[in-house]
Scaffold this active site. Structure first.
Site, PDB file in Angstrom:
ATOM      1  N   GLU A  71       0.850  -1.198   0.000  1.00 27.78           N
ATOM      2  CA  GLU A  71       0.000   0.000   0.000  1.00 27.78           C
ATOM      3  C   GLU A  71       0.889   1.253   0.000  1.00 27.78           C
ATOM      4  O   GLU A  71       0.802   2.109   0.891  1.00 27.78           O
ATOM      5  CB  GLU A  71      -0.990  -0.017   1.175  1.00 27.78           C
ATOM      6  CG  GLU A  71      -1.894  -1.237   1.085  1.00 27.78           C
ATOM      7  CD  GLU A  71      -3.114  -1.215   1.991  1.00 27.78           C
ATOM      8  OE1 GLU A  71      -3.189  -0.381   2.914  1.00 27.78           O
ATOM      9  OE2 GLU A  71      -4.015  -2.050   1.770  1.00 27.78           O
ATOM     10  N   GLU A 123      -4.738  -8.708  -0.800  1.00 26.89           N
ATOM     11  CA  GLU A 123      -5.533  -8.424   0.411  1.00 26.89           C
ATOM     12  C   GLU A 123      -6.975  -8.247  -0.022  1.00 26.89           C
ATOM     13  O   GLU A 123      -7.288  -7.361  -0.824  1.00 26.89           O
ATOM     14  CB  GLU A 123      -5.049  -7.153   1.127  1.00 26.89           C
ATOM     15  CG  GLU A 123      -3.745  -7.344   1.858  1.00 26.89           C
ATOM     16  CD  GLU A 123      -3.355  -6.153   2.734  1.00 26.89           C
ATOM     17  OE1 GLU A 123      -4.246  -5.482   3.300  1.00 26.89           O
ATOM     18  OE2 GLU A 123      -2.139  -5.890   2.831  1.00 26.89           O
TER      19      GLU A 123
HETATM   20  O1  AHR Z   1      -5.040  -6.273   6.777  1.00 26.80           O
HETATM   21  C1  AHR Z   1      -4.932  -5.168   7.610  1.00 26.80           C
HETATM   22  C2  AHR Z   1      -4.292  -3.969   6.931  1.00 26.80           C
HETATM   23  O2  AHR Z   1      -5.108  -3.556   5.879  1.00 26.80           O
HETATM   24  C3  AHR Z   1      -2.965  -4.228   6.257  1.00 26.80           C
HETATM   25  O3  AHR Z   1      -1.911  -4.142   7.139  1.00 26.80           O
HETATM   26  C4  AHR Z   1      -2.899  -3.124   5.254  1.00 26.80           C
HETATM   27  O4  AHR Z   1      -2.116  -3.469   4.133  1.00 26.80           O
HETATM   28  C5  AHR Z   1      -4.355  -2.890   4.898  1.00 26.80           C
HETATM   29  O5  AHR Z   1      -4.679  -1.555   4.892  1.00 26.80           O
END
Ligand code: AHR
Length: 521
Positions: free
Chosen positions: A204, A328
């Protein structure tokens, strides 16, 4: 009175209000219209040093009374082997961009204790000490690699870009991949080379990974990857991709890369899109019918995101060599249902979450030509987890059972399938995916309706069906979930399916994730 409000009004008087009559659904599987092979990595996982994921979740310690394999929770390892967990992304997440990998190697007793990235969260601040707040580094590169070896999953490392340097990254690759006995780092490893292929460059990077613009990030990406030594392992790089629908990030990164040099995207293996469908309602287990459907509609947005980013990627990568690594994804409910005091973002998993898992994996399969990796967030004790554990207690969530049902798709050839059913609220009523492997058709999907079953007539165009079996994960109430006290409330069960000619008939219960396995002639 509408049927739904009638049921709501009489809910107290009726036990499990099910309607006997099923609506008709037509599914056509075009067995001769292949999309692409389903990369097993789309069934992957995400492991961050966050809350109870690593400590309490995966790592219990070698001297623990809890059954363990060299410190790794045995029940977790066994369950992951069963579903053929293909890949684990580690050590974050936001944590990755503050992680110094050298803290996690060498004799465990001598490793430094460091402040975790998530230390400032209100949940952890209530605790004086916790490995979630101050990381003892007991679980480092060697322990993670052992976890991968024991479970059979591939390692996928997330590299610290925000607070580290390319040199540190080269050294990590050297530690992991250089031949034994040849360098100081490879000697310190003390084991055969790990041959790690997958390296995510930052996490991110538009946010917690450095607040970069896509142009700035493209410079970092090139600095880290352009001249990194691989030790004979073809390194597969995954640049930090967009936040959901941020098309400017995709456009900005690829444009900046090509402006510098038209070959600069040649080493990109996967574009790491992140999308959380989030939550609706008061908590993981407390929401209304409308909020139930609303969340499923949000999960369905994944398909649109894939299509929109894909179109932009094609403008820069005309052959579409680069695929998505959606590393994610998942639901993100409000705090309050975690099973351990330091399980930041820990949440229960109801049938609603299982439907989100089914919807999402089916999207990945339908886009097998575009998606090469997917990592649900996160493995255990966190957001949309497959497991919950605290001390000696352990339970498989409904999400786990979806992954178990769906694993038959791994390495199958995704084929086109058309799902036709009446609509329900904003969410898809019936959705799914189909694949063929060794003359076996796997058809999976969801019936999201809260009360009505579907009488499905499935036509397999291009093949005769010898036999068919149905398995169903369902529940009369979408709020149901597995707990330490009731671990088997939600488990898949066999149900009736009949095959004749090229047709299959099956009844798909309401609130269900289902799988039909058919032997083709
Ligand atoms: O999964 C939790 C958080 O969500 C992670 O650390 C981040 O990459 C995302 O914003």
């Amino acid at each position: 009175m509408q049927r739904r409000s009638f049921l709501a009004a009489t809910a107290g008087a009726l036990v499990a209000p099910r309607l006997a009559s099923a609506a008709n659904a037509q599914i056509t599987v075009l067995a001769n219209e292949p999309i692409a092979a389903i990369n097993p990595l789309v069934h992957g996982h995400f492991v961050e040093h966050l809350g109870g994921v690593v400590y309490d979740g995966i790592w219990v310690g070698e001297n623990s009374k809890i059954a363990n394999i060299g410190g790794l929770r045995k029940s977790l390892v066994d369950a992951l082997k069963k579903i053929q967990a293909p890949v684990f992304r580690w050590p974050g997440g936001c944590f990755a961009d503050s992680y110094q990998w050298k803290d996690g190697i060498g004799p465990r007793a001598q490793r430094p204790k460091r402040t975790n990235f998530w230390e400032g969260s209100s949940l952890l601040r209530k605790l004086e000490d916790s490995p979630a707040r101050y990381d003892p580094n007991t679980f480092g590169t060697n322990e993670f690699m052992r976890f991968c070896r024991e479970t059979g999953g591939k390692p996928y490392f997330a590299v610290n870009v925000r607070s580290s340097t390319p040199k540190e990254f080269y050294e990590w690759v050297e530690y992991c991949n250089a031949p034994s006995g040849r360098t100081t780092w490879s000697n310190m490893r003390g084991e055969a080379p790990y041959n790690v292929e997958f390296w995510g460059i930052g996490n991110e990077s538009w946010g917690c990974g450095g607040n970069y613009t896509p142009e700035e990030y493209s410079v970092e990406y090139r600095k880290f990857t352009a001249w990194a030594p691989g030790y004979g392992v073809p390194l597969k790089y995954l640049p930090s991709g967009p936040n959901g629908g941020d098309l400017n990030w995709t456009r900005g990164f690829f444009e900046a890369m090509l402006r510098k040099d038209r070959n600069s995207i040649n080493n990109v293996w996967g574009w790491a899109l992140h999308y959380y469908c989030g939550t609706t309602g008061k908590s993981a287990v407390d929401y209304t019918d409308a909020e139930f459907y609303d969340l499923l509609a949000r999960a369905q947005v994944m398909e649109d995101l894939i299509n929109r980013h894909w179109t932009i990627m094609g403008q820069y990568d005309r052959e579409h060599r680069i695929k998505f690594a959606i590393d994610e994804w998942g639901t993100w409910h409000r705090e309050g249902t975690q099973v351990g005091p330091d399980h930041l973002f820990g949440q229960q998993a109801t049938m609603r979450d299982a439907l989100v898992a089914g919807l999402t994996l089916d999207i990945f399969h339908r886009h097998a030509d575009k998606v090469s990796m997917g990592c649900i967030a996160q493995l255990i004790n966190c957001l949309q987890s497959l497991f919950l554990a605290h001390e000696d207690q352990f339970v498989l969530t409904a999400n786990y059972h979806v992954f178990d049902l769906y694993r038959a798709h791994q390495n199958g050839t995704a084929v086109r399938a058309v799902f036709g059913a009446p609509l329900v609220e904003k969410a898809p009523r019936l959705a799914g995916s189909a694949s063929v492997k060794d003359k076996v058709l796997t058809l999976t999907g969801v019936n999201t309706h809260l009360t009505e079953p579907l009488a499905a007539a499935i036509e397999v165009a291009g093949a005769a069906v010898k036999s068919a079996r149905l398995e169903v994960l369902s529940s009369p109430d979408s709020h149901h979930h597995n707990t330490f006290a009731q671990p088997n409330r939600l488990v898949p069960r066999p149900a009736q399916a009949t095959a004749s000619g090229s047709s299959i008939k099956a009844e798909l219960p309401p609130i269900s994730v289902w799988k039909i396995t058919a032997d083709l002639a």
